[in-house]
Design an enzyme around this catalytic site. Sequence first.
Site, short mmCIF file in Angstrom:
data_model
loop_
_atom_site.label_atom_id
_atom_site.label_comp_id
_atom_site.label_asym_id
_atom_site.label_seq_id
_atom_site.Cartn_x
_atom_site.Cartn_y
_atom_site.Cartn_z
N LYS A 40 0.84 -1.20 0.00
CA LYS A 40 0.00 0.00 0.00
C LYS A 40 0.87 1.25 0.00
O LYS A 40 2.08 1.19 0.27
CB LYS A 40 -0.92 0.00 1.23
N ARG A 138 -10.15 0.83 15.90
CA ARG A 138 -10.30 1.59 14.65
C ARG A 138 -11.52 1.05 13.89
O ARG A 138 -12.63 1.55 14.04
CB ARG A 138 -9.01 1.50 13.83
N HIS A 167 -5.49 -6.63 14.01
CA HIS A 167 -4.29 -5.80 13.87
C HIS A 167 -3.77 -5.39 15.24
O HIS A 167 -4.54 -5.18 16.18
CB HIS A 167 -4.61 -4.56 13.04
N ARG A 223 1.75 -10.41 7.59
CA ARG A 223 1.68 -9.31 6.62
C ARG A 223 2.65 -8.19 7.03
O ARG A 223 2.25 -7.08 7.40
CB ARG A 223 0.25 -8.79 6.47
N TYR A 267 16.13 31.47 4.63
CA TYR A 267 15.04 32.25 5.21
C TYR A 267 15.25 32.47 6.71
O TYR A 267 15.54 31.54 7.46
CB TYR A 267 13.70 31.52 5.02
N CYS A 314 14.16 25.03 2.14
CA CYS A 314 13.16 25.76 1.36
C CYS A 314 12.29 24.77 0.60
O CYS A 314 12.49 23.56 0.66
CB CYS A 314 13.86 26.70 0.38
N MET A 315 11.30 25.28 -0.12
CA MET A 315 10.41 24.40 -0.86
C MET A 315 11.17 23.59 -1.91
O MET A 315 10.90 22.40 -2.09
CB MET A 315 9.31 25.22 -1.55
N ASP A 316 12.13 24.23 -2.58
CA ASP A 316 12.80 23.60 -3.72
C ASP A 316 14.31 23.47 -3.57
O ASP A 316 14.94 22.83 -4.41
CB ASP A 316 12.53 24.41 -5.00
#
Length: 377
Positions: A40, A138, A167, A223, A267, A314-316
């Site tokens: 998953k 759950r 689980h 699993r 920043y 930073c973002m990039d």
Amino acid sequence: MKSAPDRDTIAITDLGAYKRNLEKIRNFTGPEVRLMAVVKANAYGHGMVECARTAHAAGASMFGVALAAEGEILRKAGLTGPVLVMAPESRDHWKTFLDNDLTMALTSFEMLEEIRTLLAGEETSLAVHIKVDTGMGRVGVAPEKALELAERAYDTPGIAVEGIFSHFPSADEDRDDYTRRQIDCFENLLDRLSQRGIRPPLAHMCNSAGTLKFPEAHFDLVRPGIMTYGLLPYPGSKEKLELEPVLSFYSRIGFIKEVPLQTPVSYGGTFVTGRPSRLATVPVGYADGYRRHLSNRGRALVNGIPVPVAGRICMDQTVFDITDAGDVRVGDTITLIGRDGDERITVEEHASLVGTISHEIVTGITSRVFRAFIEAT
């Protein structure tokens, strides 16, 4: 590996390591216990289709996903083995189960009645595994109601009851008594089902931590998830079974400059050089999954030498202090996760610095990072 990346930031999945991990786990559990490959969430960020194909070759008897849409992707990729969708989905998605021969987690009496209505007039059947809540809190039917749900499911035309599962919420923590009470509860339920002659063929409880710590709960199938990718399900698990990290994460140095003492970086100027320094800017940031919480704390490897994150991520882009890394040039590889020489940056290290779990680190590497695979041999 695939063709050349379209950007300098790349995550590499070693399918050979993944296959060896699965084989070690199968040897640990023994030949009588089947293995579900939990793929998953894009195989915990490692590549769902590629890992599923490798798991099939390694002898996995079933695949575990969270969404019917994930199961559909596996089918479109040509994978034909049983696929259990472990999380409940709204009825809007149920036709995907029928169209793709997916196995559903049956969680309640109400769900069973809705399935009965869905199957009315259909010339097909639906495989289910009954989900029992032994302590996760759950989803799933209460243990004292599970026998009745199983009886009704067996009496429902078109339903094939193939499994029953629960689980562990705390197998990775120091709450073994709680987990053992769950196991006792589940075993008691299986005994009662056997007495009625309706025990499903596959009973399963164990995630990664449970597989290693509670062999008495292996039942018919385990699993494991996170440990198949070579990541620790709990501290000290290497003493039980040592596995190989499967994912590496790299980028390339895009810019280098030399700056004087007392130069603020990135920043907010939260990092200020304490000496004349050499700084490298790298095209990776929190939009790629390189977590902002690593700012001023994380490290990477260049020439096998640890280099610290300098300032806020930073973002990039991220800046690293490469002053002590020797001869470094634009275009050189920087290791964000993985080995370089005698040094290694681990997923667990990132998780510890960020204050989270390994699962969140690897699943958080985003889709704009180029993916490559080292094929299993």
